[in-house]
Scaffold this motif. Structure first.
Motif, mmCIF file in Angstrom:
data_model
loop_
_atom_site.group_PDB
_atom_site.id
_atom_site.type_symbol
_atom_site.label_atom_id
_atom_site.label_comp_id
_atom_site.label_asym_id
_atom_site.label_seq_id
_atom_site.Cartn_x
_atom_site.Cartn_y
_atom_site.Cartn_z
ATOM 1 N N MET A 1 27.054 49.688 35.106
ATOM 2 C CA MET A 1 26.392 48.581 35.992
ATOM 3 C C MET A 1 25.097 49.170 36.999
ATOM 4 S SD MET A 1 29.961 46.676 36.938
ATOM 5 C CE MET A 1 31.117 46.396 35.389
ATOM 6 N N PRO A 2 24.497 48.263 37.519
ATOM 7 C CA PRO A 2 23.469 48.930 38.306
ATOM 8 C C PRO A 2 23.815 49.788 39.438
ATOM 9 C CG PRO A 2 23.239 46.497 38.066
ATOM 10 C CD PRO A 2 24.543 46.944 37.649
ATOM 11 N N VAL A 3 23.319 50.662 39.825
ATOM 12 C CA VAL A 3 23.647 51.963 40.937
ATOM 13 C C VAL A 3 23.710 51.141 42.235
ATOM 14 C CG1 VAL A 3 23.057 53.669 41.787
ATOM 15 C CG2 VAL A 3 22.478 53.651 39.645
ATOM 16 N N GLY A 4 24.751 51.479 43.008
ATOM 17 C CA GLY A 4 24.900 50.960 44.366
ATOM 18 C C GLY A 4 25.889 51.837 44.997
ATOM 19 N N LYS A 5 25.919 51.757 46.192
ATOM 20 C CA LYS A 5 27.131 52.269 47.013
ATOM 21 C C LYS A 5 28.584 51.758 46.660
ATOM 22 C CE LYS A 5 24.141 53.794 50.795
ATOM 23 N NZ LYS A 5 23.946 53.625 52.478
ATOM 24 N N VAL A 6 29.548 52.590 46.723
ATOM 25 C CA VAL A 6 30.910 52.041 46.477
ATOM 26 C C VAL A 6 32.040 52.473 47.632
ATOM 27 C CG1 VAL A 6 32.940 52.296 44.707
ATOM 28 C CG2 VAL A 6 30.751 52.459 44.044
ATOM 29 N N VAL A 7 32.511 51.408 48.144
ATOM 30 C CA VAL A 7 33.470 51.736 49.228
ATOM 31 C C VAL A 7 34.685 51.993 48.694
ATOM 32 C CG1 VAL A 7 34.524 50.618 51.291
ATOM 33 C CG2 VAL A 7 32.213 50.119 50.631
ATOM 34 N N VAL A 8 35.379 53.076 49.131
ATOM 35 C CA VAL A 8 36.764 53.433 48.929
ATOM 36 C C VAL A 8 37.645 53.655 49.953
ATOM 37 C CG1 VAL A 8 35.996 54.729 46.610
ATOM 38 C CG2 VAL A 8 36.162 55.957 48.684
ATOM 39 N N TYR A 9 38.974 53.476 49.509
ATOM 40 C CA TYR A 9 39.805 53.255 50.761
ATOM 41 C C TYR A 9 40.084 54.659 51.459
ATOM 42 C CZ TYR A 9 44.015 51.658 53.197
ATOM 43 O OH TYR A 9 45.149 51.299 54.307
ATOM 44 N N CYS B 1 42.989 49.467 38.405
ATOM 45 C CA CYS B 1 42.018 49.310 39.211
ATOM 46 C C CYS B 1 41.404 48.060 39.379
ATOM 47 C CB CYS B 1 40.948 50.452 39.061
ATOM 48 S SG CYS B 1 39.935 50.036 37.680
ATOM 49 N N GLN B 2 40.656 47.649 40.293
ATOM 50 C CA GLN B 2 40.026 46.240 40.593
ATOM 51 C C GLN B 2 38.676 46.740 41.073
ATOM 52 O OE1 GLN B 2 41.823 43.684 43.545
ATOM 53 N NE2 GLN B 2 43.198 42.846 42.135
ATOM 54 N N ILE B 3 37.501 46.092 40.626
ATOM 55 C CA ILE B 3 36.163 46.558 41.161
ATOM 56 C C ILE B 3 35.823 45.316 41.568
ATOM 57 C CG2 ILE B 3 33.893 47.404 40.681
ATOM 58 C CD1 ILE B 3 35.211 49.066 38.446
ATOM 59 N N TRP B 4 35.273 45.222 42.875
ATOM 60 C CA TRP B 4 34.658 44.010 43.461
ATOM 61 C C TRP B 4 33.176 44.239 43.755
ATOM 62 C CZ3 TRP B 4 37.474 39.786 44.614
ATOM 63 C CH2 TRP B 4 38.961 39.725 44.284
ATOM 64 N N ILE C 1 49.673 50.153 45.585
ATOM 65 C CA ILE C 1 48.623 49.098 45.128
ATOM 66 C C ILE C 1 47.695 48.783 46.435
ATOM 67 C CG2 ILE C 1 48.179 46.856 44.273
ATOM 68 C CD1 ILE C 1 51.116 47.064 43.373
ATOM 69 N N GLU C 2 46.371 49.166 46.199
ATOM 70 C CA GLU C 2 45.339 48.842 47.361
ATOM 71 C C GLU C 2 44.568 47.469 47.378
ATOM 72 O OE1 GLU C 2 43.547 53.344 47.350
ATOM 73 O OE2 GLU C 2 42.262 51.924 46.557
ATOM 74 N N THR C 3 44.815 46.719 48.317
ATOM 75 C CA THR C 3 44.444 45.394 48.324
ATOM 76 C C THR C 3 43.521 45.314 49.535
ATOM 77 O OG1 THR C 3 46.223 44.716 49.816
ATOM 78 C CG2 THR C 3 46.522 44.306 47.460
ATOM 79 N N LEU C 4 42.928 43.920 49.680
ATOM 80 C CA LEU C 4 41.854 43.788 50.695
ATOM 81 C C LEU C 4 42.616 42.553 51.373
ATOM 82 C CD1 LEU C 4 38.548 43.600 48.857
ATOM 83 C CD2 LEU C 4 39.014 45.195 50.436
ATOM 84 N N PRO C 5 42.504 42.692 52.664
ATOM 85 C CA PRO C 5 43.308 41.755 53.675
ATOM 86 C C PRO C 5 42.804 40.189 53.633
ATOM 87 C CG PRO C 5 41.625 43.192 55.117
ATOM 88 C CD PRO C 5 41.587 43.544 53.574
ATOM 89 N N PHE C 6 41.753 39.893 53.131
ATOM 90 C CA PHE C 6 41.263 38.633 53.125
ATOM 91 C C PHE C 6 40.826 38.225 51.768
ATOM 92 C CE2 PHE C 6 40.108 40.822 57.136
ATOM 93 C CZ PHE C 6 41.081 40.016 57.806
ATOM 94 N N ILE D 1 37.664 47.837 56.524
ATOM 95 C CA ILE D 1 37.727 46.750 55.712
ATOM 96 C C ILE D 1 38.763 46.407 55.018
ATOM 97 C CG2 ILE D 1 35.193 46.966 55.410
ATOM 98 C CD1 ILE D 1 35.446 47.635 52.488
ATOM 99 N N PHE D 2 39.689 47.814 54.766
ATOM 100 C CA PHE D 2 41.018 47.428 54.105
ATOM 101 C C PHE D 2 42.012 47.112 55.031
ATOM 102 C CE2 PHE D 2 38.073 50.209 51.716
ATOM 103 C CZ PHE D 2 38.436 50.008 50.298
ATOM 104 N N GLU D 3 41.887 47.353 56.272
ATOM 105 C CA GLU D 3 43.034 47.522 57.351
ATOM 106 C C GLU D 3 42.726 46.440 58.330
ATOM 107 O OE1 GLU D 3 43.657 51.257 58.560
ATOM 108 O OE2 GLU D 3 44.628 51.899 56.567
ATOM 109 N N THR D 4 41.637 46.103 58.731
ATOM 110 C CA THR D 4 41.519 45.354 60.102
ATOM 111 C C THR D 4 42.132 43.880 59.698
ATOM 112 O OG1 THR D 4 39.744 44.139 61.141
ATOM 113 C CG2 THR D 4 39.267 44.252 58.777
#
Length: 675
Positions: free
Chosen positions: A570-578, A668-671, A647-652, A617-620
């Motif tokens: 996929m197009p290159v871009g920054k990836v946020v990890v927990y 895994c999930q990729i957003w 299992i890593e999740t997003l809060p919202f 962004i994972f815990e707020t």
């Protein structure tokens, strides 16, 4: 008995050759199996009345059927009495759904505070390998106590490969009922198998066919709820275009008849077969109406044999003693549209194509290779999610990956020719597509370049002479069953050096080394010069020494490797990890999962994208704070990992973060952040 005159005998032989042999030939490889799972449900007040209503329709037409029983049914005396009154044409097997009662009887812990249909509760894959054996042994013992023998047929909406191999080895199971491909129905995703047709599964993964005798599980896998090859390929409501749920879409009996004819009749394949039936916990009216009409159709199909599930498995094993034969599906839009669906599937790969006569566009919408190393994601590690994710890795997947697909021709289609082993598609401009068990051969000018997932050459080999393109699956996949083993010293060094603990450790190591050398060389004047030299070299090499001391091997699951391979295309871009370490997590693999130790450098290595460690962004608990943090990071992707109970999740919700999911599997999930 008088001898038959030779002329009469010859005449009879001639008539048999002309007429009955054609009928027998048509019927000999076209089958329907009626399979009815039987459970006791909380929403059914009178399960025995429902069971009798379903059996009554079968008995009226003198049809054979296979009845798969849950352990709750086996422990219900009135239900067992009713089942034992069935005529001898019926067959009994086991439906491997786990209930609280079965778990208690097997002395296995049942998940707390869950609905019975959650994947981690109802399927064997939600339990440890040891507990799976206990559950299987318990239900088989209960079955034998009631009927005096062990069954040959089992089923569930997902029976993992470890359990099925145990069932085959200990109880000589020959037949397994599983789900036909569906992307999201009931939270159960089974995606990437043979499309709605039977096959021998792989030892490591029931979802894919075995492609060698060494990785073959000698059990015939039947598929429940065969799906529309065009309209059934998709998310959401698409899975309802099936023999099971078509009426929920207000489709009539003619639609069921089309699906029946498409799969039950061989259509130049080695065989045709379809599994039909209904779960026995529905209301009696459903069996007296919908089920009755389906059986009426079946009863009138003289060219199709109605057989028990075990009988079809015996026929399959006899006729295909080695590997599964290729299966080809060519179908017009069953809803009356103009498009065509074409599926080629063999033990080495499957390819799904569509042709639109209005635009003359031929697209490959699905392409997957079947390497023997691809392991069931729950083979070793229990599924702890409410949902089931069994997703065979893909090169093209127009459902799981947005905007996926490969336009290969915009020319008028001339012909589609198939036989038992291959498929050839020809076009007016001279283009051809040839598919066989060895691979796909394309000739002529392609409308779009070959996708990067294919040209990467990691799971498929490309040979081209300028006029034709041959794509051949390779024997090895991206990672072995145990996952990819990584060393994290170089990718993690900058981060670790920024941590106070890392600096202190380096200082202590350096100090100890210098003191040790001083004790050795300090008393001898003539050795002070080498002492100074060695001490200087030691100090300069401290980071390397520290790295060697802290070098560890970690594991990255096959599912993560698959997801990151997709991300790399996929197009290159920054990836946020927990930015998180799981200190108390347990694992079953030899090496510790990298995510447990917060070793995330592999995400950058495998995706070729820069990564950003982040907690906010994972815990707020504040939507505004999380959204602002994501915007400030200027990231393009968010990567979430899953393994076992971790299992890593997003809060919202996705809308709160302005993101959309672009890939998911069991690990895994990729957003993607929307622009």
């Amino acid at each position: 008995m008088k001898p038959v005159p030779i002329l009469v005998a010859l005449g009879l032989f001639f008539i048999l050759c002309l007429m009955p042999s054609r009928v027998l030939a048509d019927q000999s490889n076209s089958f329907v199996t009626i399979v009815n799972p039987v459970r006791i449900s909380t929403y059914n007040k009178d399960p025995q009345a429902s069971l009798l209503a379903e059996y009554s329709e079968v008995q009226k037409r003198s049809l054979p059927a296979t009845w798969l029983l849950t352990d709750d049914v086996l422990n219900n005396s009135s239900m067992v009495t009713t089942l034992k009154s069935f005529d001898p044409k019926q067959e009994f097997g086991i439906f491997l759904e786990i209930s609280p009662a079965l778990a208690k009887e097997a002395q296995v812990d049942y998940p707390k505070s869950v609905q019975w249909y959650f994947a981690n509760a109802v399927f064997l894959s939600g339990y440890s390998q040891g507990d799976r054996k206990k559950l299987i042994d318990t239900v088989f013992s209960d079955f034998k106590n009631q009927f005096g023998f062990y069954p040959k047929v089992v089923g569930s909406w997902w029976t993992d490969s470890y359990s099925l191999n145990y069932l085959h080895q200990k109880y000589q199971i020959t037949t397994n009922l599983g789900l036909a491909d569906q992307y999201s129905t009931d939270g159960y995703q089974v995606w990437g198998s043979y499309w709605s047709t039977a096959f021998y599964p792989s030892l490591l993964n029931v979802g894919i066919p075995a492609n060698s005798l060494s990785n073959k599980l000698d059990v015939v896998n039947l598929e429940w709820a065969p799906r529309d090859p065009l309209n059934g390929y998709g998310p959401g409501e698409a899975s309802k275009y099936s023999t099971q749920d078509y009426q929920t879409l207000n489709l009539g009996d003619d639609y069921f008849a089309k699906l029946f004819n498409l799969y039950a009749v061989s259509h130049n394949n080695s065989f045709g077969q379809i599994t039909v039936g209904l779960e026995a916990d529905l209301s009696p009216e459903v069996f007296q109406q919908t089920f009755a009409r389906q059986l009426n159709l079946i009863s009138t199909q003289s060219q199709v044999q109605v057989v028990l599930a075990s009988q079809f498995a015996s026929w399959y094993i006899q006729h295909f003693p080695n590997l599964s034969p290729p299966q080809i599906i060519v179908s017009q839009d069953l809803l009356g549209g103009n498009k065509q669906a074409i599926w080629y599937q063999s033990p080495n790969f499957r390819a799904g194509l569509t042709y639109d006569p209005l635009t003359n566009q031929t697209k490959i919408i699905d392409l997957r290779t079947y390497q023997p190393e691809i392991e069931d994601p729950y083979y070793l590690t229990p599924n702890s999610e409410m949902k089931l994710h069994v997703n065979t890795p893909s090169l093209i997947d127009s459902v799981n990956v947005p905007n996926d697909g490969w336009l290969i021709s915009t020319s008028l289609l001339n012909s589609i020719n198939q036989n038992e082993s291959g498929l050839k598609i020809t076009y007016q401009n001279g283009q051809t597509i040839n598919m066989s068990d060895q691979g796909i051969n394309l000739t002529g000018q392609l409308s779009q370049p070959v996708p990067k997932t294919i040209t990467s050459g990691k799971v498929i080999k490309i040979d081209s002479d300028g006029k034709s393109l041959l794509m051949t699956p390779v024997s090895m996949w991206l990672a072995p069953p145990a996952g990819r083993v990584i060393n994290t010293f170089l990718p993690e060094l900058p981060l670790l050096l920024r941590q106070r603990r890392g600096v202190i450790e380096i200082a202590l190591i350096g100090g100890l080394l210098v003191v040790g050398q001083l004790l050795i060389f300090g008393k001898i004047k003539r050795k002070r010069r080498p002492f100074i030299l060695i001490s200087s070299l030691t100090i300069l090499s401290l980071p390397l020494i520290w790295i060697l001391i802290h070098n560890r091997q970690f594991m990255v699951t096959q599912g993560e490797v698959d997801g990151l391979f997709r991300l790399s295309q996929m197009p290159v871009g920054k990836v946020v990890v927990y930015d998180h370490e799981c200190l108390n997590c347990q694992w079953q693999t030899i090496s510790k999962p990298a995510i447990y130790a917060n070793k995330r450098g592999y995400v950058a290595d495998l995706s070729h994208d820069p990564i950003i460690y982040n907690k906010i962004i994972f815990e707020t608990k504040s939507r505004a704070e999380g959204r602002k943090a994501l915007v400030d990071l200027k990231a393009k992707y968010i990567y979430l990992a899953k393994y076992g109970n971790y299992i890593e999740t997003l809060p919202f919700s996705p809308g709160d973060y302005n993101i959309e999911m672009i890939f998911e599997n069991a690990n895994c999930q990729i957003w993607q952040v929307k622009s």
